[in-house]
Design a protein around this motif. Structure first.
Motif, PDB file in Angstrom:
ATOM      1  N   VAL A  68      37.835  49.645  46.052  1.00  0.00           N
ATOM      2  CA  VAL A  68      37.828  48.451  46.916  1.00  0.00           C
ATOM      3  C   VAL A  68      38.322  48.833  48.319  1.00  0.00           C
ATOM      4  N   ILE A 110      38.010  40.194  42.710  1.00  0.00           N
ATOM      5  CA  ILE A 110      38.776  40.542  43.901  1.00  0.00           C
ATOM      6  C   ILE A 110      38.435  39.531  44.994  1.00  0.00           C
ATOM      7  N   ASP A 141      37.152  42.267  36.584  1.00  0.00           N
ATOM      8  CA  ASP A 141      38.100  41.986  37.671  1.00  0.00           C
ATOM      9  C   ASP A 141      37.430  41.147  38.755  1.00  0.00           C
ATOM     10  N   ALA A 155      40.978  49.633  42.455  1.00  0.00           N
ATOM     11  CA  ALA A 155      41.654  49.326  43.723  1.00  0.00           C
ATOM     12  C   ALA A 155      41.281  50.380  44.775  1.00  0.00           C
ATOM     13  N   ALA A 208      43.738  39.566  43.682  1.00  0.00           N
ATOM     14  CA  ALA A 208      42.920  40.188  42.630  1.00  0.00           C
ATOM     15  C   ALA A 208      43.463  39.844  41.256  1.00  0.00           C
ATOM     16  N   ASP A 223      48.071  40.751  43.071  1.00  0.00           N
ATOM     17  CA  ASP A 223      47.716  40.496  44.471  1.00  0.00           C
ATOM     18  C   ASP A 223      48.218  41.554  45.447  1.00  0.00           C
TER      19      ASP A 223
END
Ligand code: HAM
Length: 510
Positions: free
Chosen positions: A177, A218, A216, A174, A398, A385
């Motif tokens: 990102v 996203i 994952d 995260a 996500a 999310d």
């Protein structure tokens, strides 16, 4: 060739003592211009590189007075200074509790597992990423009272920063990102294989460090993402020989709980906490769960409703109880329908008791379990999310999963499915004379340049030893560099599986 010439020019008592290699080779000789694989080999009863001719191995012994057959020190070398008693600190040779060494046989298994993780991720078009094992502690500190917080390996570094060994990969993902921001083109499909640290109570398949395979997605709000992720795990299981009768996935949605909470006008901020309490349902007595729920502000009525919903094991029943108006039922139905299209329906089942122990999940959650019920969760994941906004970023839908390396190995053991992985080297190259070690190095380099793996015998060893080693490393070929052959630009080659043997010109060595 320069090496060959140099070796040839050197007078060697060894040459007088040892039988020439081509004396062994002579009866076998096949034109060296024919590649060995295709060569017509003459059947000869006596093996070329037999371990029996004593002259051969005894000569090798004679050349290496310090050699006792297993390597060793040089005679005449200076003895090391004795270590002062106060300098000796006897260490515990075991790794710290809950951690592992990876000697070669374990490393082969780990590499095999990771190779499968990576290949499956590749089949699904995911790109590999990684993050530091050491992260800022704040990344893992959430307020919901998760177990993972208490298991954190955290400390202050020399710059007075609070840091932690990552217990999972999702917060780092995260963070990355958010850092990449608008430069990322969505959807992002990333996978990682990394070591995680949790100060856990040790049970079968649970340790203080483990490796996790994560995949994952996203940027995809639809259940197609979860369906794709479960499909990748199923693909992995099938690849390693595990079937739907060994393993299943329990699937639910946190939205089911959310619907119950909102119907009872329970504040949204409580959602994470409620999920963490409910996740303990199989670990602590039900009365304690009820008490904990009430202590965070869930009414008695809502507690009863939550517990009733959690016992539901079929989608039809869920629909009857929560109605079909909410998102949860629709999403779960879509997931089961997609599972059918992907072809993994028999692997998944609805089970409302699956909530998962991490606060950030917001939607569908799933866990892989062994059908015999002997092991803890094999893998788990779900939709998160809103994790990005908890770190100050803009939320992007996500979902993903984590799959540990330890439980699956236990499962493979249980099922007798552990692969047999042994070291395999294409060639073992050995100089028959100490003076020819440079020549052997040349041969090894030639082969390595051609992509062949070579175990180069680095000391003067008797042939018996070389054969033993060749067997241990599963070498395909034994390549002997003997002086008279080397003078002619040749080496002796023996295919160890068939016993075929002949001389080959150096420049025709494939
Ligand atoms: P998790 O359920 O905490 O989820 O861990 C995922 C998997 O890691 C577990 O199912 C298990 O295979 C393995 N695992 C966890 N702890 C240990 C341990 N102490 N020893 C051995 N294996 C362990 C997560 O970590 C989430 N971050 C997964 C995720 C990724 N969700 C979305 N994306």
């Amino acid at each position: 060739m320069a090496a060959a010439a140099a070796a040839a020019a050197k007078p060697s008592s060894f040459l007088i003592l040892r039988p020439r290699l081509n004396q062994f080779l002579k009866p076998l000789f096949v034109s060296s211009s024919v590649p060995l694989g295709r060569a017509r080999l003459l059947p000869i009863p006596t093996p070329l590189f037999s371990t029996t001719p004593r002259t051969h191995s005894s000569v090798a012994f004679a050349r290496s007075p310090s050699d006792n057959g297993g390597g060793g020190g040089r005679s005449g070398a200076l003895a090391p200074e004795p270590v002062a008693a106060e300098e000796v600190q006897k260490i515990d040779v075991n790794p710290p509790k809950g951690t592992r060494d990876f000697p070669p046989e374990e490393m082969r298994l780990r590499n095999w597992l990771f190779r499968n993780f990576r290949e499956v991720s590749g089949l699904f078009g995911f790109e590999e990423v990684d993050f530091p094992v050491l992260e800022s502690e704040a990344l893992f500190v959430r307020k919901a009272g998760e177990e993972i917080r208490d298991q954190l390996y955290c400390f202050e570094d020399r710059g007075n920063r609070r840091v932690a060994l990552r217990p999972e990969l999702t917060p780092s993902l995260a963070r990355l990102v958010i850092q990449k921001g608008k430069s990322l083109s969505l959807p992002v499909k990333w996978f990682a294989v990394g070591q995680c640290w949790r100060y856990e109570r040790m049970t079968r398949g649970r340790r203080r460090e483990h490796y996790q395979w994560n995949m994952d997605i996203i940027g995809v709000p639809e259940v197609t993402a979860e369906a794709e992720l479960i499909s990748s795990i199923v693909t992995f299981f099938k690849r390693i020989g595990i079937t739907a009768s060994d393993v299943g996935f329990k699937v639910s949605s946190r939205k089911v709980l959310q619907e119950v909470l909102s119907r009872n006008s329970i504040r949204e901020e409580l959602f994470g906490k409620v999920c963490i309490i409910i996740d303990k349902i199989e670990k602590i007595p039900l009365d304690d769960i009820k008490k904990e729920l009430k202590s965070v502000g869930v009414s008695t009525e809502a507690v009863e409703q939550l517990l009733q919903v959690l016992s539901i094991k079929s989608l039809t029943e869920l629909e009857e109880i929560v109605g079909d108006a909410g998102e949860s039922v629709a999403e779960l139905k879509q997931l089961f329908s997609l599972a059918d299209k992907f072809g993994y329906s028999e692997w998944i089942q609805f089970d409302a008791s699956i909530v998962r122990g991490l606060a950030y999940y917001t939607g569908i959650v799933f866990e892989g379990f062994d059908r015999e019920g002997k092991l803890r969760a094999i893998c788990g994941g779900g939709r998160y999310d809103r994790l990005l906004s908890t770190f100050g970023g803009d939320d992007i839908p996500a979902c993903g999963f984590g799959f540990g390396d330890a439980v699956v190995v236990e499962l493979l053991k249980e099922k007798g499915l552990l692969p047999e992985l042994s070291l395999q080297v294409d060639n073992i190259v050995c100089a028959l004379d100490h003076d020819l070690q440079g020549a052997a190095a040349t041969v090894a380099s030639i082969l390595r340049d051609k992509g062949q793996s070579v175990d180069l015998v680095l000391e003067n060893k008797p042939l018996k030893w070389v054969f033993k080693r060749a067997a241990r490393i599963n070498a395909d070929r034994l390549i002997l560099v003997g002086s008279s052959e080397w003078q002619r630009g040749m080496v002796g080659v023996k295919i160890l599986s068939t016993g075929e043997q002949r001389e080959i010109k150096l420049d025709e060595l494939e």
